[in-house]
Design a protein around this motif. Structure first.
Motif, PDB file in Angstrom:
ATOM      1  N   ASP A  13       0.813  -1.218   0.000  1.00  0.00           N
ATOM      2  CA  ASP A  13       0.000   0.000   0.000  1.00  0.00           C
ATOM      3  C   ASP A  13       0.844   1.264   0.000  1.00  0.00           C
ATOM      4  OD1 ASP A  13      -2.309  -1.594   0.138  1.00  0.00           O
ATOM      5  OD2 ASP A  13      -1.948  -1.868   2.274  1.00  0.00           O
ATOM      6  N   GLY A  40      -4.036  -4.819  -4.055  1.00  0.00           N
ATOM      7  CA  GLY A  40      -5.042  -3.792  -4.283  1.00  0.00           C
ATOM      8  C   GLY A  40      -4.363  -2.566  -4.839  1.00  0.00           C
ATOM      9  N   HIS A  41      -4.479  -2.365  -6.122  1.00  0.00           N
ATOM     10  CA  HIS A  41      -3.815  -1.229  -6.748  1.00  0.00           C
ATOM     11  C   HIS A  41      -4.874  -0.241  -7.242  1.00  0.00           C
ATOM     12  CE1 HIS A  41       0.069  -3.711  -7.530  1.00  0.00           C
ATOM     13  NE2 HIS A  41      -0.140  -3.428  -6.273  1.00  0.00           N
ATOM     14  N   THR A 299      -7.713  -1.818   0.004  1.00  0.00           N
ATOM     15  CA  THR A 299      -8.394  -1.724  -1.286  1.00  0.00           C
ATOM     16  C   THR A 299      -9.260  -2.957  -1.540  1.00  0.00           C
ATOM     17  OG1 THR A 299      -6.427  -0.593  -2.058  1.00  0.00           O
ATOM     18  CG2 THR A 299      -7.957  -1.344  -3.741  1.00  0.00           C
ATOM     19  N   ARG A 305      -6.147   0.347   7.947  1.00  0.00           N
ATOM     20  CA  ARG A 305      -4.701   0.100   8.051  1.00  0.00           C
ATOM     21  C   ARG A 305      -4.142   0.730   9.318  1.00  0.00           C
ATOM     22  NH1 ARG A 305      -4.215   2.044   1.968  1.00  0.00           N
ATOM     23  NH2 ARG A 305      -4.876   0.150   0.924  1.00  0.00           N
TER      24      ARG A 305
HETATM   25 MG    MG Z   1      -2.589  -2.049  -1.940  1.00  0.00          MG
END
Ligand code: MG
Ligand code: 2SA
Length: 425
Positions: A13, A40-41, A299, A305
């Motif tokens: 991340d 997760g982009h 994501t 987080r």
């Molecule tokens: Mg990510």
């Protein structure tokens, strides 16, 4: 321009998606080489947000070839869903712009169930996984019983392969009071989904070799981060693949010479999602503020987080184990407005100063961070597109980070928009 590998230098991340997208403009081929749909982009292009989990970030750009290498674990149902989702945003995924390695390993529902079961169990070490079946799929790969993408092309042997896999899984399931499974329905489900995957299948190593011969530029897109690497990370609180740039070679079949520049994506502070040690974690209002300003939610899973100050000890180590040539410092704007900013410059363990993160789980849990305090800045750095637009204190922060981590800052990112990127000379 040499081929670039983009990897995370923290716990994922770090903002790899945006930087990969920025670089993909100059690349011909974008390759993922490890992980699966646990990644997760997030890409923001012309105000449209794309959230990718499995597909390489190059997919949203016209005229780029995207590749899922052999090091990736592929859930065929999740793949089909992501292809449909992105199609609804106007991006067509076709065999012309996507290739999948024949020898990539499949994630099946048994893997997801095992992952979920372990994470929900009261005993054992809870990792805080994404529950996507990533770990169990890699276990089967190393155990030489996995079903691979190419097996979908051969329905006649699929039953034998699935039976072999179930011999292992049913024993585990018995021990965990999960119902035992028959091969038949799994084989049927695989046959049904196969047409969604097979058109993309190719000997990816050969496609990449041809690309190299044609002088095309290849961009290797890492997922997660160095501290989640199964060897170099905070084991056992890691993902089940090698996330370091070296894996770009093994996970796509190109050999190490194909990787010219290793760009380590590095957030200007630190975040982590899931369990495990986090020396600079802040559970106070400062951590809260970093999370809010930085929109720090997973994501894929939406998980909050954990947030903390920049940990230079950890990033320096990631630079060494990952062979990172230079970093892209992201989300500097999240630090705007703080009176003071802390940076962890060394660790203390049992009263002793330590300059690296030791491998032992107990030692890692005992780390106390030693901080240097820097003056903050009041002006906004958000959207800055040149070095001259940055407040003096922000420049000082970047330079200090550079000195501590022993690597140059090659790029600076000041917002999720791709153009808000400063190229350092
Ligand atoms: Mg990510
Ligand atoms: P897994 O599912 O077996 O790979 O989980 C093992 C550990 O790896 C961490 N992990 C991640 N950490 C940060 N970002 C990841 N991708 C998603 C994102 C995560 C999400 O970009 O936000 O949506 O929650 C990712 N994938 C795996 C995981 O938290 C475990 O610590």
């Amino acid at each position: 321009m040499a081929n670039v590998a983009v990897v995370g230098s923290q716990w994922g991340d770090e903002g790899k998606g945006k930087i990969v997208d920025w670089l993909s403009e100059r690349a011909d081929v974008v390759v993922r080489f490890q992980g699966g749909h646990n990644a997760g982009h997030t890409l923001v292009i012309d105000g449209v947000t794309y959230k990718l989990s499995l597909l390489p970030s190059g997919i949203v750009r016209k005229g780029k070839l995207s590749i899922l290498g052999n090091g990736v674990v592929l859930d065929p149902w999740a793949f089909a869903k992501e292809v449909d989702e992105i199609a609804s945003k106007g991006v067509a995924v076709t065999p012309d712009n996507l290739k999948i390695a024949e020898n990539a390993v499949l994630i099946l529902p048994v893997h997801r169930e095992l992952d979920e079961m372990r994470e929900g169990a009261n005993s054992g070490v809870k990792i805080g996984t994404t529950k996507r079946g990533i770990g169990p799929a890699y276990e089967d790969k190393a155990g030489r019983r996995a079903i691979r993408v190419i097996d979908l092309a051969d329905p006649s042997t699929l039953t034998i392969k699935v039976e072999g896999l179930l011999a292992h899984h049913n024993a585990l399931r018995r021990g965990n009071r999960l119902e035992e499974l028959e091969a038949g329905p799994i084989v049927e489900a695989l046959k049904e989904i196969a047409p969604r995957v097979l058109p993309f299948v190719a000997p990816v190593w050969n496609v990449l070799d041809e690309a190299k011969r044609k002088g095309q530029r290849i961009l290797f897109e890492g997922a997660q981060g160095t501290m989640l690497d199964v060897d170099h990370g905070t084991y056992p609180f890691v993902t089940s693949s090698n996330t370091v740039a070296g894996q770009a070679a093994g996970g796509s079949g190109v050999g190490p010479g194909a990787i010219g520049f290793v760009l380590g994506i590095t957030k200007a502070y630190t975040t982590r999602v899931g369990e495990g040690p986090f020396p600079t974690e802040l559970t106070d209002e400062v951590g809260q503020r970093l999370g809010e300003r930085g929109h720090e939610f997973g994501t894929v899973t939406g998980r909050k987080r954990r947030c903390g100050w920049f940990d230079a000890v950890m990033v320096r180590q990631a630079i060494k184990t990952g062979g990172i040539t230079g970093i892209a410092l992201t989300k500097l704007d999240v630090l705007d407005g703080f009176d003071e900013i802390k940076v962890c410059t060394s660790y203390e363990i049992d009263g002793k100063l330590v300059d690296h993160l030791p491998a032992g789980m107990d030692a890692q849990a005992k780390v106390t961070p030693i901080y240097e305090t820097l003056e903050g800045w009041k002006d906004s750095t958000q959207g800055a597109r040149s070095w001259a637009q940055l407040p003096a204190a922000a420049v000082k922060y970047v330079r200090y980070v550079e000195e501590l981590i022993e690597a140059p800052v090659a790029l600076l990112s000041t917002s999720p928009e791709r153009d808000d990127t400063i190229l350092m000379k």
